[in-house]
Scaffold this motif. Structure first.
Motif, short mmCIF file in Angstrom:
data_model
loop_
_atom_site.label_atom_id
_atom_site.label_comp_id
_atom_site.label_asym_id
_atom_site.label_seq_id
_atom_site.Cartn_x
_atom_site.Cartn_y
_atom_site.Cartn_z
N ARG A 113 0.82 -1.13 0.05
CA ARG A 113 0.10 -0.03 0.04
C ARG A 113 0.92 1.26 -0.10
O ARG A 113 0.37 2.30 -0.48
CB ARG A 113 -1.00 0.02 1.05
CG ARG A 113 -1.54 1.45 1.54
CD ARG A 113 -2.62 1.59 0.40
NE ARG A 113 -3.15 2.95 0.48
CZ ARG A 113 -2.76 4.15 0.06
NH1 ARG A 113 -1.77 4.30 -0.40
NH2 ARG A 113 -3.50 5.36 0.44
N GLU A 114 1.99 1.29 0.54
CA GLU A 114 2.94 2.44 0.80
C GLU A 114 3.40 2.89 -0.46
O GLU A 114 3.74 4.04 -0.98
CB GLU A 114 3.97 2.20 1.68
CG GLU A 114 3.51 1.98 3.28
CD GLU A 114 2.73 0.75 3.58
OE1 GLU A 114 1.81 0.91 4.46
OE2 GLU A 114 3.01 -0.18 2.62
N ASP A 115 3.43 2.00 -1.56
CA ASP A 115 4.12 2.26 -2.89
C ASP A 115 2.92 3.06 -3.82
O ASP A 115 3.24 3.66 -4.72
CB ASP A 115 4.18 1.06 -3.48
CG ASP A 115 5.51 0.44 -3.08
OD1 ASP A 115 6.43 0.95 -2.51
OD2 ASP A 115 5.83 -0.74 -3.34
N LEU A 116 1.58 2.90 -3.43
CA LEU A 116 0.48 3.57 -4.25
C LEU A 116 0.03 4.93 -3.60
O LEU A 116 0.28 5.22 -2.62
CB LEU A 116 -0.88 2.48 -4.11
CG LEU A 116 -0.54 0.87 -4.47
CD1 LEU A 116 -1.71 0.35 -4.36
CD2 LEU A 116 0.01 0.65 -5.64
N HIS A 117 -0.25 5.65 -4.77
CA HIS A 117 -0.89 6.84 -4.31
C HIS A 117 -2.25 6.82 -3.70
O HIS A 117 -2.55 7.64 -2.73
CB HIS A 117 -0.99 7.65 -5.79
CG HIS A 117 0.27 7.87 -6.38
ND1 HIS A 117 1.28 8.70 -5.72
CD2 HIS A 117 0.84 7.74 -7.55
CE1 HIS A 117 2.23 9.19 -6.65
NE2 HIS A 117 2.05 8.26 -7.81
N PHE A 118 -3.05 5.76 -4.27
CA PHE A 118 -4.23 5.51 -3.75
C PHE A 118 -4.70 3.97 -3.57
O PHE A 118 -4.24 3.45 -4.52
CB PHE A 118 -5.34 6.14 -4.60
CG PHE A 118 -5.37 7.64 -4.64
CD1 PHE A 118 -5.90 8.56 -3.67
CD2 PHE A 118 -4.88 8.15 -5.90
CE1 PHE A 118 -5.66 9.69 -3.78
CE2 PHE A 118 -4.82 9.36 -5.96
CZ PHE A 118 -5.13 10.45 -4.96
N CYS A 119 -5.09 3.36 -2.42
CA CYS A 119 -5.59 1.95 -2.24
C CYS A 119 -6.61 1.93 -3.48
O CYS A 119 -7.44 2.74 -3.75
CB CYS A 119 -5.73 1.86 -0.95
SG CYS A 119 -7.65 2.07 -0.49
N PRO A 120 -6.63 0.71 -4.04
CA PRO A 120 -7.62 0.56 -5.15
C PRO A 120 -9.27 0.75 -4.70
O PRO A 120 -9.89 1.15 -5.44
CB PRO A 120 -7.42 -0.84 -5.75
CG PRO A 120 -5.95 -0.97 -5.57
CD PRO A 120 -5.61 -0.33 -4.11
#
Length: 341
Positions: A186-193
């Motif tokens: 999750r930390e890599d993403l801009h937004f969780c899906p």
């Protein structure tokens, strides 16, 4: 894995009149989100949402046990979830499944509705579009662009009457939605899906989403920033049929790995591409794309490896040990030399 319980009561998830508990499972990329978005705009349902980063697809493992479930699954490999489907069905539940990945273990069951097509010119959102009669086709077009089916998306968009400017906008949205899904955590993403899906679901039109949603602007900004780091990227290995890139251990690399593979194969003069991205445990994540100059299959090659699979022209391996990189490259090049479907 990301689970959204915002629509649950304090005691239990939403249920049918017959007592089944609703769950929607979807891939966190453009295709998975657009597929669910189309389906729930036309067939609204108050359900628990479960998704994950792009490679987090064994989502049936996240379902609770001990109660009957009504599950809709979108854009997650059947073969990676077949045992979980069996558990739901054996527990008195029902499953509706839309997907375009490998389904060698597909079976029939009276409580299973399977919409699975592994053809090279479909994605899950196109299957949902067919199921719904094309009433929200622009979202299927967005997904097709995001899934690297540019020629299919262009054809659909022209048939739908989209101008060149609209086609470009839909393509950009598909690309950015896909870009957001890649990462190890999750930390890599801009937004969780799940969060991004919730934002999308406020808009019937993808053009309105792009014009009004903060999330779209944030994805534009994040992608532009990440692309700055790509400019000095050089191949790790190459021959006349393929190019292999090994990315650095950086968050931007984990975010870009999948969409970068699509970009690279598009400009690789028909040659295939493999992009290897470091994992936190020292192994590598592989994104593989077959170029237009080859008839070889990505899914067949990737399925030789544990936790590997995909579809005709795009595949991946969830974990490639560091010591196996050179062997992988040799086997990849050999696979392409055989050039058999």
């Amino acid at each position: 894995m990301f689970t959204d319980h915002s629509q649950e009561s304090a005691s239990a998830p939403p249920t049918t009149p017959g007592g089944l508990h609703f769950y929607d499972l979807f891939n966190g990329d453009a295709d998975g989100m657009c597929a669910l978005h189309q389906l729930r705009l036309v067939e609204p349902r108050d359900s628990v949402l479960i998704s994950g980063v792009k490679r987090d697809i064994a989502l049936f493992e996240q379902l609770p046990s001990g109660r009957p479930l009504q599950v809709t699954a979108l854009d997650i490999s059947w073969d990676r979830n077949a045992q979980g489907v069996c558990r739901v069905l054996n527990g008195g539940g029902q499953v509706t499944y839309f997907d375009h990945h490998s389904a060698k273990t597909l079976f029939r069951h009276p409580k299973l509705s399977a919409h699975i097509d592994t053809g090279v010119d479909v994605c899950t959102s196109i299957l949902v579009d067919r199921h719904l009669g094309g009433v929200l086709r622009q979202w299927a077009i967005v997904a097709a662009y995001g899934d690297n089916l540019d020629s299919v998306a262009d054809h659909m968009a022209r048939e739908h009457g989209c101008t060149a400017a609209t086609r470009g906008a839909l393509a950009q949205l598909g690309y950015l939605l896909n870009y957001n899904a890649y990462g190890e955590s999750r930390e890599d993403l801009h937004f969780c899906p799940v969060q991004l899906y919730r934002s999308m679901h406020r808009f019937e039109s993808p053009i309105d989403f792009m014009a009004k949603a903060y999330e779209f602007r944030r994805l534009q900004e994040g992608h532009a920033s990440d692309q700055q780091a790509v400019r000095e990227l050089v191949p790790y290995s190459a021959n006349h049929r393929a190019t292999v890139y090994v990315l650095p251990d950086r968050a931007w690399a984990r975010r870009l790995c999948g969409t970068l593979a699509n970009q690279l194969v598009a400009r690789n003069n028909g040659r295939s591409v493999a992009v290897l991205t470091p994992r936190s445990d020292g192994d590598f994540l592989v994104n593989l794309r077959i170029g237009s100059g080859s008839t070889s299959r990505a899914d067949i090659f990737c399925s030789r490896y544990p936790a590997g699979g995909g579809r005709h022209s795009a595949g991946g391996i969830d974990r490639l040990p560091d010591q196996d990189i050179d062997r992988f490259i040799n086997e990849f090049f050999t696979h392409l030399e055989s050039d058999r479907p």
